[in-house]
Motif scaffolding. Structure first.
Motif, PDB file in Angstrom:
ATOM      1  N   VAL A 104      -7.913 -22.709  24.291  1.00 23.88           N
ATOM      2  CA  VAL A 104      -6.591 -22.091  24.227  1.00 23.88           C
ATOM      3  C   VAL A 104      -6.538 -20.980  25.269  1.00 23.88           C
ATOM      4  O   VAL A 104      -7.321 -20.027  25.224  1.00 23.88           O
ATOM      5  CB  VAL A 104      -6.297 -21.512  22.829  1.00 23.88           C
ATOM      6  N   THR A 108      -4.184 -18.027  26.682  1.00 26.08           N
ATOM      7  CA  THR A 108      -3.076 -17.289  26.097  1.00 26.08           C
ATOM      8  C   THR A 108      -2.698 -16.056  26.898  1.00 26.08           C
ATOM      9  O   THR A 108      -3.560 -15.301  27.359  1.00 26.08           O
ATOM     10  CB  THR A 108      -3.392 -16.861  24.647  1.00 26.08           C
ATOM     11  N   ALA A 156      -6.723 -14.830  13.995  1.00 24.12           N
ATOM     12  CA  ALA A 156      -6.505 -16.205  14.453  1.00 24.12           C
ATOM     13  C   ALA A 156      -7.407 -16.534  15.638  1.00 24.12           C
ATOM     14  O   ALA A 156      -7.949 -17.641  15.722  1.00 24.12           O
ATOM     15  CB  ALA A 156      -5.041 -16.405  14.822  1.00 24.12           C
ATOM     16  N   MET A 157      -7.571 -15.583  16.567  1.00 22.67           N
ATOM     17  CA  MET A 157      -8.505 -15.802  17.674  1.00 22.67           C
ATOM     18  C   MET A 157      -9.910 -16.047  17.148  1.00 22.67           C
ATOM     19  O   MET A 157     -10.624 -16.951  17.616  1.00 22.67           O
ATOM     20  CB  MET A 157      -8.506 -14.599  18.622  1.00 22.67           C
ATOM     21  N   ARG A 217     -10.803 -17.144  14.173  1.00 21.08           N
ATOM     22  CA  ARG A 217     -10.868 -18.434  13.471  1.00 21.08           C
ATOM     23  C   ARG A 217     -10.947 -19.587  14.454  1.00 21.08           C
ATOM     24  O   ARG A 217     -11.661 -20.569  14.225  1.00 21.08           O
ATOM     25  CB  ARG A 217      -9.660 -18.577  12.553  1.00 21.08           C
ATOM     26  N   LEU A 218     -10.225 -19.497  15.551  1.00 25.72           N
ATOM     27  CA  LEU A 218     -10.312 -20.530  16.581  1.00 25.72           C
ATOM     28  C   LEU A 218     -11.726 -20.597  17.158  1.00 25.72           C
ATOM     29  O   LEU A 218     -12.292 -21.675  17.326  1.00 25.72           O
ATOM     30  CB  LEU A 218      -9.296 -20.267  17.685  1.00 25.72           C
ATOM     31  N   VAL A 259     -11.116 -19.268  23.301  1.00 27.89           N
ATOM     32  CA  VAL A 259      -9.876 -18.572  23.613  1.00 27.89           C
ATOM     33  C   VAL A 259     -10.079 -17.770  24.891  1.00 27.89           C
ATOM     34  O   VAL A 259     -11.070 -17.043  25.024  1.00 27.89           O
ATOM     35  CB  VAL A 259      -9.450 -17.646  22.464  1.00 27.89           C
ATOM     36  N   PHE A 287       1.707 -16.825  17.910  1.00 37.25           N
ATOM     37  CA  PHE A 287       0.336 -17.223  18.225  1.00 37.25           C
ATOM     38  C   PHE A 287      -0.372 -17.724  16.972  1.00 37.25           C
ATOM     39  O   PHE A 287      -1.068 -18.745  16.997  1.00 37.25           O
ATOM     40  CB  PHE A 287      -0.435 -16.060  18.841  1.00 37.25           C
ATOM     41  N   VAL A 288      -0.194 -17.002  15.869  1.00 38.73           N
ATOM     42  CA  VAL A 288      -0.800 -17.424  14.600  1.00 38.73           C
ATOM     43  C   VAL A 288      -0.273 -18.801  14.191  1.00 38.73           C
ATOM     44  O   VAL A 288      -1.036 -19.672  13.736  1.00 38.73           O
ATOM     45  CB  VAL A 288      -0.526 -16.382  13.500  1.00 38.73           C
ATOM     46  N   ALA A 343      -2.097 -21.333  16.213  1.00 37.36           N
ATOM     47  CA  ALA A 343      -3.481 -21.485  15.765  1.00 37.36           C
ATOM     48  C   ALA A 343      -3.550 -22.283  14.465  1.00 37.36           C
ATOM     49  O   ALA A 343      -4.417 -23.150  14.294  1.00 37.36           O
ATOM     50  CB  ALA A 343      -4.123 -20.114  15.589  1.00 37.36           C
ATOM     51  N   GLU A 344      -2.638 -21.998  13.538  1.00 39.13           N
ATOM     52  CA  GLU A 344      -2.609 -22.742  12.270  1.00 39.13           C
ATOM     53  C   GLU A 344      -2.363 -24.229  12.511  1.00 39.13           C
ATOM     54  O   GLU A 344      -2.947 -25.077  11.834  1.00 39.13           O
ATOM     55  CB  GLU A 344      -1.518 -22.176  11.360  1.00 39.13           C
ATOM     56  N   LEU A 346      -5.702 -25.696  13.789  1.00 37.77           N
ATOM     57  CA  LEU A 346      -6.755 -25.708  12.769  1.00 37.77           C
ATOM     58  C   LEU A 346      -6.451 -26.692  11.657  1.00 37.77           C
ATOM     59  O   LEU A 346      -7.347 -27.383  11.155  1.00 37.77           O
ATOM     60  CB  LEU A 346      -6.947 -24.299  12.229  1.00 37.77           C
TER      61      LEU A 346
END
Length: 267
Positions: free
Chosen positions: A18, A20, A39-40, A42-43, A50, A253-254, A257-258, A261
């Motif tokens: 990703v 960004t 979120a970063m 978790r990615l 990222v 962004f979140v 990411a969701e 994921l």
């Protein structure tokens, strides 16, 4: 642009990188929300690297790549990349221009600075200018009252009259001397640090942004996303992202990411 929710699950599940933007993409109203930082992370934990691709200055980028859960960072709209080797505790840096060239260009940018501040009332140097190594950032709405479109266009024209590149972000007009942009340094980063060309990684790379200086990335990457606030910048953007989030800034962004994921969990 299609809604982000329309992104096929098979496409979302294939993303490995990703890229960004930061301002008004990771941030909301000038702040990094906890949810966007999480979120970063978790990615990263899911095996998705990222990499911020930003107009922010070298001084800030040193912090980002050391302290954030990111693989590397491209800064000042493509003037350099930084990649931090955590196991060796070593910073890797690569600049588009050598130090002597950057010093000579700074003198030319100082002349542009003086002209902009004199001819466009209400402008100011960006508060982060002291930490920049290659470009000049003119603030038109971050720490000054928002200027009208006519004033922003005047700033851009002053840069171009002097032979400089100029890009409009959501908060600054950034100008520099040199044939580079966010995409060109991203290419270099992939080849030197990730061991592949961007063309080889197209099917597994997503870019998310919000403003005109992201346009080279929107144009190149088929898998591109705009956060909701890109709607206010569309009059300046010819090449638009493929998808648009329903939320603005860091919340957008979140949302992205969701989507990635969830697709991985359900594949």
């Amino acid at each position: 642009m299609q809604a982000l929710a329309a992104m096929p699950a098979s496409v979302a599940a294939s993303v490995r990188t990703v890229l960004t933007d930061i301002d008004d993409t990771l941030t909301t109203d000038g702040r990094l929300p906890a949810a966007a930082y999480a979120a970063m992370e978790r990615l990263e934990l899911a095996g998705i690297r990222v990499i911020p691709i930003t107009g922010r200055p070298a001084g800030w980028c040193d912090h980002f790549v050391r302290m954030w859960p990111v693989r590397a960072v491209v800064g000042e709209n493509g003037a350099f990349y930084f990649a931090y080797d955590r196991s060796a505790h070593r910073m890797k840096t690569h600049y588009w221009a050598d130090e002597a060239t950057r010093a000579a260009d700074r003198l030319r940018l100082d002349e542009i600075r003086d002209r902009v501040l004199q001819e466009v009332p209400g402008t100011a140097l960006a508060s982060d200018q002291a930490y920049r190594v290659a470009d000049l950032a003119i603030d038109f709405c971050e720490d000054v009252p928002a200027l009208p479109e006519k004033a922003v266009n005047k700033i851009v024209q002053i840069f171009r009259d002097a032979g400089a590149e100029a890009k409009v972000s959501s908060i600054h007009v950034n100008g520099w001397f040199g044939d580079y942009d966010k995409l060109s340094m991203t290419r270099t980063l992939f080849e030197r640090e990730l061991g592949q060309t961007v063309e080889q990684a197209l099917d597994s790379t997503l870019f998310i942004g919000d403003s005109p200086n992201d346009e080279p990335m929107f144009h190149f990457f088929p898998l591109s996303v705009g956060v909701a606030n890109i709607q206010s910048q569309l009059h300046r953007i010819k090449h638009r992202p493929a998808y648009v989030a329903s939320e603005r800034g860091g919340e957008g962004f979140v949302e992205m990411a969701e989507r990635l994921l969830a697709a991985r969990r359900n594949r």
